[in-house]
Design a protein around this motif. Structure first.
Motif, PDB file in Angstrom:
ATOM      1  N   PRO A 230      -9.193  17.592   5.652  1.00  0.00           N
ATOM      2  CA  PRO A 230      -9.486  18.112   7.004  1.00  0.00           C
ATOM      3  C   PRO A 230      -9.196  19.599   7.164  1.00  0.00           C
ATOM      4  N   GLU A 231      -8.308  20.148   6.329  1.00  0.00           N
ATOM      5  CA  GLU A 231      -7.952  21.551   6.496  1.00  0.00           C
ATOM      6  C   GLU A 231      -8.934  22.514   5.828  1.00  0.00           C
ATOM      7  N   VAL A 232      -9.893  22.005   5.062  1.00  0.00           N
ATOM      8  CA  VAL A 232     -10.840  22.886   4.377  1.00  0.00           C
ATOM      9  C   VAL A 232     -11.924  23.331   5.348  1.00  0.00           C
ATOM     10  N   PRO A 233     -12.156  24.628   5.478  1.00  0.00           N
ATOM     11  CA  PRO A 233     -13.243  25.091   6.346  1.00  0.00           C
ATOM     12  C   PRO A 233     -14.602  24.621   5.822  1.00  0.00           C
ATOM     13  N   ILE A 234     -15.437  24.094   6.723  1.00  0.00           N
ATOM     14  CA  ILE A 234     -16.798  23.666   6.380  1.00  0.00           C
ATOM     15  C   ILE A 234     -17.767  24.487   7.216  1.00  0.00           C
ATOM     16  N   GLU A 235     -18.680  25.182   6.531  1.00  0.00           N
ATOM     17  CA  GLU A 235     -19.630  26.035   7.232  1.00  0.00           C
ATOM     18  C   GLU A 235     -21.053  25.641   6.860  1.00  0.00           C
TER      19      GLU A 235
ATOM     20  N   ARG B 298      -7.640  21.424  -9.305  1.00  0.00           N
ATOM     21  CA  ARG B 298      -6.839  20.563 -10.179  1.00  0.00           C
ATOM     22  C   ARG B 298      -5.423  21.091 -10.395  1.00  0.00           C
ATOM     23  N   SER B 299      -5.148  22.314  -9.945  1.00  0.00           N
ATOM     24  CA  SER B 299      -3.806  22.861 -10.087  1.00  0.00           C
ATOM     25  C   SER B 299      -3.551  23.835  -8.943  1.00  0.00           C
ATOM     26  N   ALA B 300      -2.296  24.231  -8.786  1.00  0.00           N
ATOM     27  CA  ALA B 300      -1.911  25.065  -7.648  1.00  0.00           C
ATOM     28  C   ALA B 300      -2.573  26.437  -7.694  1.00  0.00           C
ATOM     29  N   GLY B 301      -2.963  26.909  -8.861  1.00  0.00           N
ATOM     30  CA  GLY B 301      -3.573  28.225  -8.972  1.00  0.00           C
ATOM     31  C   GLY B 301      -5.084  28.226  -8.901  1.00  0.00           C
ATOM     32  N   ASP B 302      -5.711  27.055  -8.737  1.00  0.00           N
ATOM     33  CA  ASP B 302      -7.175  26.978  -8.703  1.00  0.00           C
ATOM     34  C   ASP B 302      -7.728  27.501  -7.378  1.00  0.00           C
ATOM     35  N   LYS B 303      -8.971  27.947  -7.454  1.00  0.00           N
ATOM     36  CA  LYS B 303      -9.687  28.398  -6.269  1.00  0.00           C
ATOM     37  C   LYS B 303     -11.148  28.054  -6.478  1.00  0.00           C
ATOM     38  N   GLY B 304     -11.795  27.425  -5.482  1.00  0.00           N
ATOM     39  CA  GLY B 304     -13.170  27.032  -5.721  1.00  0.00           C
ATOM     40  C   GLY B 304     -13.957  26.748  -4.459  1.00  0.00           C
ATOM     41  N   VAL B 305     -15.289  26.662  -4.642  1.00  0.00           N
ATOM     42  CA  VAL B 305     -16.197  26.378  -3.528  1.00  0.00           C
ATOM     43  C   VAL B 305     -17.015  25.135  -3.850  1.00  0.00           C
TER      44      VAL B 305
ATOM     45  N   ARG C 257       0.838  -1.194   0.000  1.00  0.00           N
ATOM     46  CA  ARG C 257       0.000   0.000   0.000  1.00  0.00           C
ATOM     47  C   ARG C 257       0.871   1.242   0.000  1.00  0.00           C
ATOM     48  N   ALA C 258       0.350   2.300  -0.607  1.00  0.00           N
ATOM     49  CA  ALA C 258       1.079   3.569  -0.607  1.00  0.00           C
ATOM     50  C   ALA C 258       0.078   4.707  -0.680  1.00  0.00           C
ATOM     51  N   TYR C 259       0.344   5.755   0.065  1.00  0.00           N
ATOM     52  CA  TYR C 259      -0.542   6.922   0.065  1.00  0.00           C
ATOM     53  C   TYR C 259       0.290   8.178  -0.156  1.00  0.00           C
ATOM     54  N   PHE C 260      -0.180   9.025  -1.057  1.00  0.00           N
ATOM     55  CA  PHE C 260       0.503  10.273  -1.364  1.00  0.00           C
ATOM     56  C   PHE C 260      -0.517  11.405  -1.282  1.00  0.00           C
ATOM     57  N   ALA C 261      -0.317  12.292  -0.330  1.00  0.00           N
ATOM     58  CA  ALA C 261      -1.274  13.375  -0.104  1.00  0.00           C
ATOM     59  C   ALA C 261      -1.203  14.407  -1.222  1.00  0.00           C
ATOM     60  N   SER C 262      -2.317  15.040  -1.482  1.00  0.00           N
ATOM     61  CA  SER C 262      -2.364  16.105  -2.483  1.00  0.00           C
ATOM     62  C   SER C 262      -1.445  17.251  -2.056  1.00  0.00           C
ATOM     63  N   PRO C 263      -0.758  17.865  -2.999  1.00  0.00           N
ATOM     64  CA  PRO C 263       0.156  18.965  -2.647  1.00  0.00           C
ATOM     65  C   PRO C 263      -0.539  20.313  -2.501  1.00  0.00           C
ATOM     66  N   PHE C 264      -1.855  20.364  -2.713  1.00  0.00           N
ATOM     67  CA  PHE C 264      -2.534  21.653  -2.733  1.00  0.00           C
ATOM     68  C   PHE C 264      -2.757  22.212  -1.320  1.00  0.00           C
ATOM     69  N   ASP C 265      -2.844  23.517  -1.249  1.00  0.00           N
ATOM     70  CA  ASP C 265      -3.132  24.204   0.004  1.00  0.00           C
ATOM     71  C   ASP C 265      -4.650  24.411   0.072  1.00  0.00           C
ATOM     72  N   TYR C 266      -5.350  23.370   0.466  1.00  0.00           N
ATOM     73  CA  TYR C 266      -6.810  23.420   0.439  1.00  0.00           C
ATOM     74  C   TYR C 266      -7.371  24.493   1.374  1.00  0.00           C
ATOM     75  N   ALA C 267      -6.675  24.776   2.461  1.00  0.00           N
ATOM     76  CA  ALA C 267      -7.171  25.782   3.391  1.00  0.00           C
ATOM     77  C   ALA C 267      -7.271  27.147   2.726  1.00  0.00           C
ATOM     78  N   GLU C 268      -6.379  27.414   1.776  1.00  0.00           N
ATOM     79  CA  GLU C 268      -6.399  28.686   1.061  1.00  0.00           C
ATOM     80  C   GLU C 268      -7.204  28.617  -0.236  1.00  0.00           C
ATOM     81  N   GLN C 269      -7.245  27.438  -0.854  1.00  0.00           N
ATOM     82  CA  GLN C 269      -7.806  27.331  -2.201  1.00  0.00           C
ATOM     83  C   GLN C 269      -9.274  26.940  -2.244  1.00  0.00           C
ATOM     84  N   ALA C 270      -9.835  26.422  -1.153  1.00  0.00           N
ATOM     85  CA  ALA C 270     -11.192  25.872  -1.229  1.00  0.00           C
ATOM     86  C   ALA C 270     -12.014  26.239  -0.003  1.00  0.00           C
ATOM     87  N   ARG C 271     -13.321  26.243  -0.215  1.00  0.00           N
ATOM     88  CA  ARG C 271     -14.293  26.397   0.861  1.00  0.00           C
ATOM     89  C   ARG C 271     -15.442  25.422   0.631  1.00  0.00           C
ATOM     90  N   ILE C 272     -16.029  24.948   1.728  1.00  0.00           N
ATOM     91  CA  ILE C 272     -17.168  24.039   1.652  1.00  0.00           C
ATOM     92  C   ILE C 272     -18.324  24.654   2.433  1.00  0.00           C
TER      93      ILE C 272
END
Length: 964
Positions: free
Chosen positions: A944-949, A919-926, A758-773
């Protein structure tokens, strides 16, 4: 037509003729008509639809335009002289890509992209001018071929015919009469394939991890951003290319690679090294045909030279995806003029330039059939019913499918799909389950069907999108005793009946000459044809509706239909209805043994005929030509396959109705737990009953997957961004498997004798800055008006770039009706799956290219979208994607953990949907869910780092505007 000379002096007497008509551009609530001098008429949708039906307008995509103006259920037809700019593009640039929109055409032609509806309409004249101008060039290839086809098209009434001939410099006195020499017989120009010696077995040298890292660096190039996680992934993937450790246990790696890792290049690096070093192919299997295309594009880094890539990389799909040249020839002979001729001619033009004849996800313009008003066109040109006659076909040596089969044996990388790989595995499994050791492994070279059996499995397999393996195996290993399946087998055996036309020739047409003159063979063939009359015949659906079934199969289906109607829950006529098999009704109990007896007679007759052909092939081995041997082999294989899989499987299912235990009837007496579940169903489309029958599925379809694919393989990599189930609590004693164990269960790895790597590789994106839920808490999800209003306001707040996901088609359609006008008025184009006259892949391509577009879709869109950048900045889910509570899910829910199984499915679906957003380091979305009932424990599906409101709609809109 009126002359318009934009070019100073077209060569060789060529001239540019533009349509003497107005161009149509779509806008909110209607359309505009624009003349060449810029005069604009504004029309309502009704007026524009009437105008389109009565006058030959210039437009882009007649099918899409008509649907937008007259509604999705309208039967209106455009004027037969309509000038569709896409027709002209398909002729001038065959097998070249464009989006079927004015904006897409502008990009393809290198012209300024038009804006408003008036500009779009006026642009169509500019596009026509540019395309016709290409034909005037002395460097335009194969002008004689183009002239011949254009001449035939003009004679057939093609609106662009005169303009194309003028641009090609064909004078009126040079026109030829419409005849067989009309440019459609493109097979004369196709190259023949040549047989090559079978490749030797590959060696088994492993790929060192550092070598994989180095190959990855070469693929990404010296200027690429260094991504340590991608390099680590490539190094870890080498585990799947190590020698097989033990019998029945491959070198198996389960690898979850978060979005942004770059897993395609990550596994191509060790795969290409292994193929190069060991002289053997690596098969990469993915879930959708669009993903096959994406992987194929990445292989350009491996083989920049197109000629080398043509030899080293092969896309493999089922036969039903490729143009059948015999179908094309028969269509050419059958349609001397009119729309069908035009459609056939443009397909022939494409085929001459196609890379591989792939009509589904290849270089065939997927928009063309719908644009021509013939959405079933591509299906009619492929071999969808197993009617291939192999070497007896006059085009056998030029066949696209046979070329692909041969190239795949010698390629380094073969890009397949799960359906193809598992379909063949399912056939072999059925043969061996039924005790038939004459499985289709022993057949002549060139006559193989799809993928060779597991004696010839690829030495290395990569399953990308591995989270779909469970569903793909479910489809491949299931059984269906239905009206459609039965009538399809009857047609394969008996050919067209009751005066119907079609290219299906039946057994008599395919092998009648092989048994002619031998009384035993002729009698065996006739016995098969007679026994096949027990199957549903032409018109079976009408007879069932009228209560007048004919024959054992139709009477059984009528009894099943009655049981479903009596016991199933009918939700308004638009959904399929199902019910439990047991206890069987009196009608089913009476008819099932009669059908079993009839199928027994048919099975014996087919096996007897196959034995006679097998014996003849053996006795005359020294005198038969290769082509004839292949015909014998194809017939034997077809009879064995259908008798040993379809019919034998149906009989097992019927025995369950006769009182035997379901698993006992399937060859598994007294199991500790049931392995199968059966049910009856009426299938519906558009409110109409289209099929009825009995269905059997494995409760755990990865069991046969592991037996037929994983265990025999030397090395396998199963990878995805969503393999594991992220749970809030994972304790080994709570009766439910933790995340990695769930991955093993859903991929079949749990059925192997030892644990996988088994192998796990986390996404390199900064979800806390790039996404909101956001979970919207004050929208009534059962009120269509409230849901539509929420979608409207959210899409307007994002300014487009929004994807709306639905768990049911009817809800999607209801929201679309309320959403289209306000979005169009705001300048946000709205596209929708199941509504617009375009295939899903084309809709996604348009959505990707247009930054302000919005798209509504269901599961196929959720799982297959790759839209980096601002084109996708919002995802809205209409409700929590709980699994459909049907009979099959009930059985699996009981077997796999009850409520926690349901929640695992929801988490994986949410995880997959959220993965579309960034899908890329420059993306931003909700990411927005219009369902306040989502349990907090299911939100572990998200990073886990994405804010959920959890907010009201008004607050959500304010925060969306601020964030975006």
């Amino acid at each position: 037509m009126s002359a318009a000379p934009p070019f100073d002096s077209p060569p060789n007497g060529a001239s540019i003729l533009l349509p003497d008509t107005k161009a149509l551009g779509l806008k909110a609530r209607g359309a505009v008509l624009v003349s060449t001098d810029g005069e604009v008429d504004e029309l309502s949708a009704r007026e524009a639809g009437e105008k389109l039906a009565s006058a030959p307008l210039l437009l882009c995509h007649r099918g899409f335009t008509l649907r937008r103006l007259t509604g999705p259920r309208s039967r209106a037809q455009p004027h037969p002289g309509t000038f569709d700019i896409l027709d002209l593009f398909a002729f001038v640039r065959p097998a070249r890509f464009t989006l079927p929109t004015p904006q897409g055409l502008a990009r393809a032609l290198g012209l300024p992209v038009p804006g408003e509806a008036e500009a779009e309409a006026l642009f169509l004249f500019e596009a026509a001018e540019a395309l016709l101008g290409e034909l005037t060039s002395p460097a335009y290839p194969d002008k004689e071929e183009a002239r011949a086809l254009a001449n035939a098209l003009a004679k057939a009434g093609w609106s662009w015919g005169e303009a194309v001939l003028a641009a090609l410099g064909e004078p009126p006195e040079g026109r030829r009469a419409l005849s067989g020499e009309n440019g459609l017989r493109i097979w004369r120009k196709l190259e023949e394939w040549e047989e090559r010696a079978p490749p030797p077995p590959p060696s088994q040298d492993p790929v060192p991890p550092e070598a994989a890292r180095q190959r990855l660096a070469e693929l990404t190039g010296p200027g690429a951003e260094a991504r340590l996680s991608q390099s680590d992934y490539a190094a870890r993937a080498t585990h799947a290319f190590a020698p097989k450790p033990a019998p029945g246990m491959p070198s198996l790696l389960l690898a979850e690679a978060g979005t942004g890792i770059g897993k395609t290049l990550g596994y191509l690096a060790p795969a290409s090294l292994w193929a190069q070093t060991n002289k053997g192919p690596v098969w990469i299997s993915t879930f959708t045909k669009n993903l096959q295309r994406q992987i194929d594009q990445e292989t350009r880094r491996l083989f920049p030279d197109p000629a080398e890539r043509q030899e080293k990389v092969v896309i493999r799909k089922g036969r039903e995806n490729y143009l059948c040249l015999l179908n094309l020839e028969e269509a050419t002979n059958r349609v001397p003029a009119g729309t069908d001729f035009i459609a056939t001619a443009l397909i022939a033009r494409w085929a001459l330039y196609s890379r591989d004849g792939d009509m589904v996800g290849g270089d065939f313009p997927a928009w063309l059939p719908a644009a021509l008003g013939r959405p079933r066109l591509a299906a009619e040109m492929t071999d969808r019913r197993g009617e291939c006659v192999y070497s007896s076909c006059p085009h056998y040596k030029k066949c696209f499918i046979e070329k692909a089969l041969r190239k795949a044996r010698h390629a380094d990388i073969v890009i397949a799909n799960h359906a193809l790989v598992l379909h063949r595995a399912a056939l072999d499994f059925a043969f061996h389950q039924n005790g038939d050791d004459t499985a289709p492994a022993e057949h002549a070279a060139g006559a193989e069907d799809e993928l060779p059996d597991h004696k010839l499995l690829p030495p290395r397999l990569i399953f990308d999108e591995g989270h779909h393996l469970f569903d793909a195996a479910d489809a491949a290993f299931s059984g269906h005793l239905s009206g459609f399946e039965g009538s399809d087998l009857r047609r394969w055996l008996r050919g067209p009946e009751a005066g119907r036309r079609g290219r299906a020739r039946g057994l008599s047409g395919r092998i009648g000459d092989l048994v002619a003159g031998t009384p035993e063979g002729e009698e065996a063939l006739q016995a098969v044809l007679d026994a096949a009359q027990a199957l549903p015949g032409p018109g079976w659906q009408s007879r069932l509706n009228q209560g007048q079934p004919h024959g054992p199969a139709e009477r059984f289906l009528a009894a099943v239909h009655a049981q479903v109607r009596a016991r199933g829950r009918d939700e308004g006529g638009f959904y399929s209805v199902e019910c439990d098999v047991l206890p069987v009704s009196e009608g089913v109990s009476e008819e099932a043994p009669k059908l079993d007896a009839a199928l027994s007679r048919l099975e014996r007759a087919m096996r007897a005929l196959a034995d006679i052909l097998r014996r003849t092939l053996d006795e005359e081995a020294s005198s038969l030509e290769t082509a004839t041997r292949i015909r014998f082999d194809a017939a034997i294989r077809g009879l064995d396959r259908r008798a040993g899989t379809a019919i034998a499987g149906w009989r097992h299912m019927l025995k369950a109705l006769a009182g035997l235990d379901i698993d006992e009837a399937a060859g598994d007496p007294n199991p500790e737990a049931p392995r199968f579940t059966d049910w009856f169903a009426i299938e519906r489309q558009g409110g109409n009953d289209v099929d009825v029958g009995m269905h059997r599925h494995w409760i755990d379809p990865t069991e046969p997957l592991a037996e037929t694919v994983l265990a025999p393989a030397p090395g396998v990599l199963i990878t995805s961004a969503t393999l594991r189930d992220e749970r809030e609590e994972e304790t080994p004693d709570d009766g439910f498997a933790p995340s990695w164990a769930q991955a093993e269960i859903r991929t079949g790895a749990a059925h192997l004798p030892s644990a996988s790597a088994r192998a796990y590789f986390a996404s390199p994106f900064d979800y806390a800055e790039q996404a909101r839920i956001f979970i919207v808490r004050d929208v009534d999800k059962k009120n269509a008006d409230h849901v539509a209003a929420a979608y409207r306001e959210l899409f307007l707040a994002s300014g487009g770039g929004a994807l709306g996901l639905f768990t049911a088609i009817n809800r999607l359609q209801g929201v679309y009706q309320r959403l289209s006008e306000p979005l169009e008025e705001a300048g946000l184009p709205l596209y929708a799956q199941h509504i617009d006259a375009m295939d899903t892949g084309t809709l996604v391509d348009i959505f990707r290219a247009e930054e302000k577009a919005c798209l509504l879709g269901t599961d196929a869109v959720r799982d297959g979208v790759d839209v980096p950048g601002r084109s996708l900045r919002m995802i809205v889910f209409d409700r929590t994607p709980w699994p459909r509570p049907d009979i099959l899910h009930r059985a699996r829910r009981e077997a796999f953990g009850g409520r926690k199984y349901d929640e695992m499915i929801v988490r994986l679906r949410l995880k997959q949907a959220f993965g579309r957003l960034i899908r890329s380091a420059g993306d931003k979305g909700v990411f927005i869910l219009l369902d306040p009932g989502l349990p907090t424990r299911l939100t572990t599906a998200f990073p886990p780092e994405v804010p959920i409101e959890r907010l009201g709609l008004a607050e959500t809109l304010e925060k969306v505007r601020d964030f975006l």
